[in-house]
Design an enzyme around this catalytic site. Structure first.
Site, mmCIF file in Angstrom:
data_model
loop_
_atom_site.group_PDB
_atom_site.id
_atom_site.type_symbol
_atom_site.label_atom_id
_atom_site.label_comp_id
_atom_site.label_asym_id
_atom_site.label_seq_id
_atom_site.Cartn_x
_atom_site.Cartn_y
_atom_site.Cartn_z
ATOM 1 N N GLY D 142 0.817 -1.195 0.000
ATOM 2 C CA GLY D 142 0.000 0.000 0.000
ATOM 3 C C GLY D 142 0.856 1.252 0.000
ATOM 4 N N CYS D 143 0.218 2.388 -0.255
ATOM 5 C CA CYS D 143 0.946 3.651 -0.337
ATOM 6 C C CYS D 143 1.479 4.072 1.027
ATOM 7 C CB CYS D 143 0.062 4.728 -0.945
ATOM 8 S SG CYS D 143 -1.588 4.841 -0.224
ATOM 9 N N TYR D 144 0.665 3.943 2.071
ATOM 10 C CA TYR D 144 1.167 4.305 3.406
ATOM 11 C C TYR D 144 2.294 3.368 3.837
ATOM 12 C CZ TYR D 144 -2.815 7.524 4.265
ATOM 13 O OH TYR D 144 -3.720 8.549 4.225
ATOM 14 N N THR D 147 5.665 4.209 2.006
ATOM 15 C CA THR D 147 6.283 5.456 2.436
ATOM 16 C C THR D 147 6.813 5.339 3.857
ATOM 17 O OG1 THR D 147 4.541 6.459 1.092
ATOM 18 C CG2 THR D 147 5.901 7.956 2.388
#
Lengths: 334, 334, 334, 334
Positions: D142-144, D147
């Site tokens: 996922g994006c979270y 990052t």
């Protein structure tokens, strides 16, 4: 590397200059040799291992061609110096656009220091391609003129407008069009949630440029009524053009006129009838997108959009570059 | 009219000054007698028939009280002049906030010209109400300190924090917080679509102010870790506060601690458990909105939001005004 | 409390409904008795201790007057029911605006269920004040018609337009105008950074309403060319109106025509000559702001702006309310 | 053409799907053979001459590999079908990310239909490169998590964190992260001018994924406190990570730890000490940008930013693709 064309960019840290750097880095026949900036001198030019240099430290002869993304007035000085040194010029300012020193004085309030520069061809390839090919210097059009002229050209070229009616251009531009130096009117808080008309009533300098080019195509058209607005977005320019047709044309035939006219232009997209061009049809692209809306039998709305920094500035400059050097016109652009 | 309190506003054309004008015009006991502005002198003050005057033309004795919406350093000069003339002062700058000239020097890099001004009470009514009542001069808190301190106060006052753990404040502010004079970092194009941390690592001046006030309530807390960010909105400030509890408190009891503590505070709204405070819970309001989220048994997220120009500046100043003159504290504010 | 007028609002959780609630809470002679919402039933109405109720649970007789912030079609049903029960009606939808069932059928594609409702006066006080006074039901104008008609009225009333030239309205609206129910075209990502023309070419339903009202004032005007755009802002509406004058008028006299005409209208502000009305001149206000730009001797740009939810909907409805009950027309509005 | 890898994209009209199409069109070894969309079936896929097809019309065997940009739950069905047919899978949903059906049930509330799919490697190349190479199926993070994990990895890998202190992640995401189907929380008017925390208090599904991957690297770390916020921008994700060091590390050495660790990672940029990563350091790029701020001797702020649709989804998927097929890892990505 030795056979690449060496390019220097003046004003490389401004918004148009930054875009030009990015585009040129993708061009297989260009080598960036310097980028100047008064404000950012010493910092790295993004995506490169060069640093911005102050303009007075640039050695113009290091380049085969210079791109001038400078304020008007400043550009003419460097253009003159470049051409005297045998270096070609793509000027993104207004200093090579108008045809006469009188017009320059009228619209910019200055005596043009080198009127011979005004002989440079107007750098709008879709209208003036033959004159740009192989030229040593070109004056790339402003963002409003590019978007407006591409939106009008097929109707002008066929002399289809009613000369008794004005050509009304309600234009809206993103804030990059106002430049990078901070001013009250580009403060975030002043722009955010707002929409601001400015220089209304034929006061914007691009009026002179647009009418000059319109009249080269035909004098059979009424006066230009041009209203620019500042939009709360960073990029993109929309010209909503309202025209009145003369009896040689009817509104239901305008769409096919445009699709035919632009059929072979890779950087002009005419949308299908019924679609409306939105800002996003052009943002971050190198083309102009145009939609045609017949309103009455004699009135047509033409919505023409560009990215003001691309087809309105840098990518148009690069298109001119390709024509100047005999490359495929859309090299590095599509 | 004669029994109204005459107020002059210095820096009346800045963002906080404009808001203060608007609020004061609604107050039944205030008469605005002048507003100064260096940049807008001669223009009308919105909603009034007064024009901005240059600060040097203001006659301070025409006012019973002056509001100072000036840069730090400048405020102290006018505050001193006002108090010497028997005119009361509400200072929205930092010049009356810190307690010692040493702290002022540390955080603002200046020798305070009139250290006696630092005796003015800290203008956060929910924490320091008794000292503000009837005072001649008040230093209204910064926007970050207001939002952070209101978010922390019940836990500090009950000494419920683990002194071995930091208090972490991840704060986000709208661009009006950066002031009205155009700078590179407030240019629309730089802010739009962006989120920018700045003065990270305890470098922001408000760190000193927040810790000073925290330590007046309790020294039983760890260091402040404070990270401000510039948000692409005009108004509003959110402080996301992460704390570690000591054994006297558990996270599931924090919400009732806050609702009890703030039950009688009309300008602090504690949201129901399960709701998260959003920026819009405070924008254009005069209150601080707070939500409580238990995360683990010992860790709590407190989200505290204000309108940085209102409870973070102008409406808090007006709340102090009401206390200074013995009016209902929320007069013209709810 | 007993002598206040009891008001119920249908569609109270929509954007116009929310604004109407806020405005009415400030009106000294109004008591809000219910607000309906299908989507938010059970939640509190902001700033009140009432909860939204489903529309079918509203007891219309509890109100002296109902405000209808409902979709067209739905409004007519409630309006009929209200009037039959002796309850007055302010309709913010289109169901009471047009003059004939034929026009309603043309523009809304429906047979009007109660054509007698179309006898209600058109609720634009600056043009139709006398007919609104004391009426039982009013059809408040749309946001585009309000802004356009106020921008045109003095020229129409003096029959100063060239009937052979179109009236061109390039309009831009904030997203609240598109309503609160989520749709693809109101998704943040679709709107942000974009500008979108829609229903171009006389396809927008407000064309019928605007022309109807124009022709009541004069038939001496050309066809309406109307292009709405969706702006990436929440509130505000700008109509850029391009007109051609007939020989009875010259462009340099238009500004004084407008200042004279609107001299006694507190909710229409004509800006000084040379200023351009921006969106922010009207956002969160209850007035319409207008600027006049002479372009050529016979062509004028009129920039007319409103807050689409206020003078374009709720505050105009409240202005009608004041006229219906004989209160000061601007009570709670200035 | 015959030696290109044939790729089909499910969910090709969603935001991540659109980005994946664009990226893949630039990849010299990929041929796009279909793109599915339930909502946009029949329309052209931008920049191609293919039209979206409904997912049930896709012939999975026409592809050598499928990219799944589908909701969780739906992805697992297609992934199973693809693998059974000998077609490789890059899943951008959550269906191949977690390690156990129990974890999937905990965080997604569903019994995983094909638990064997959970054996697919976790597709974060900078951490798990060796397991991605040559694999038949990958679950892209996922994006979270991307990052956050890239922002934490060097400290986790060196076991430098205090296990008694939480890892606090205050995260902010653009609205594309919320998907393309219109909902109340993605309506322009709800997002504009706002900042909204959501699923606070360890309720966001990515908490499970992040902790799973953290614990594979080390169990010497405290609990994750994770607060996502919706930012009023279209693209970009910032994770502000607050960590407490153990005695093996001091804050002044963290920056060199990161520059060393990521020295050979072309898609992770560690900014110079003193700079703060802004959202724009990553928007429209394929990399993660990281800045390090020592705050106290034991506390560090790590600001990690990505474009949520690129390194947080599509470009990371393409990076995995390159590893799966043995191409240069950054082919078509830098």
């Amino acid at each position: 590397m030795s056979d690449k064309i060496r390019v220097g960019i003046y004003g490389a840290a401004g918004y148009a200059g930054q875009d030009m750097v990015e585009l040129m880095l993708r061009h297989p026949n260009i080598r960036l040799v310097f980028g100047t900036s008064s404000t950012d001198a010493g910092e790295f030019i993004p995506y490169t291992d060069l640093r911005y240099i102050p303009p007075e430290e640039a050695i113009i002869e290091d380049a085969d061609l210079v791109v001038l993304a400078l304020p008007h007035g400043a550009s003419a000085q460097v253009a003159k110096q470049a051409l005297d040194a045998g270096v070609r010029v793509i000027d993104l300012s207004a200093d090579l656009r108008l045809d006469t020193p009188e017009a320059y004085k009228t619209w910019y309030g200055l005596d043009h220091p080198y009127p011979e520069l005004l002989n440079a061809p107007y750098g709008l390839p879709e209208i003036n391609r033959d004159n740009i090919r192989g030229t040593l210097a070109v004056g790339a059009p402003g963002c409003y003129p590019t978007t407006t002229l591409l939106g009008l050209y097929p109707l002008l070229a066929t002399e289809a407008l009613d000369p008794g009616a004005p050509v009304i251009v309600d234009a809206k531009s993103g804030v990059t069009g106002a430049g990078r130096s901070p001013k009250a009117n580009t403060h975030f808080v002043e722009v955010y949630g707002n929409l601001t008309p400015y220089k209304t009533g034929r006061k914007h300098r691009h009026v002179g440029e647009i009418e000059q080019e319109m009249h080269k195509i035909t004098t059979q058209c009424g006066p230009l009524i041009f209203t620019p607005h500042l939009l709360p977005v960073a990029r993109g320019l929309m010209a909503s053009i309202y025209v009145t047709l003369n009896p040689t044309m009817t509104s239901d035939r305008v769409h096919s006129l445009y699709t035919n006219h632009y059929a072979d232009e890779p950087l002009v997209k005419v949308l299908p009838l019924g679609a409306d061009a939105t800002l996003r049809d052009a943002v971050l692209s190198n083309h102009c997108a145009i939609s045609i809306t017949p309103v009455t039998e004699t009135h047509v709305l033409i919505t023409s959009v560009t990215d003001n920094l691309r087809k309105g500035a840098s990518s148009q400059g690069l298109q001119c570059f390709n024509l100047m050097y005999g490359f495929e016109e859309t090299l590095a652009l599509i």
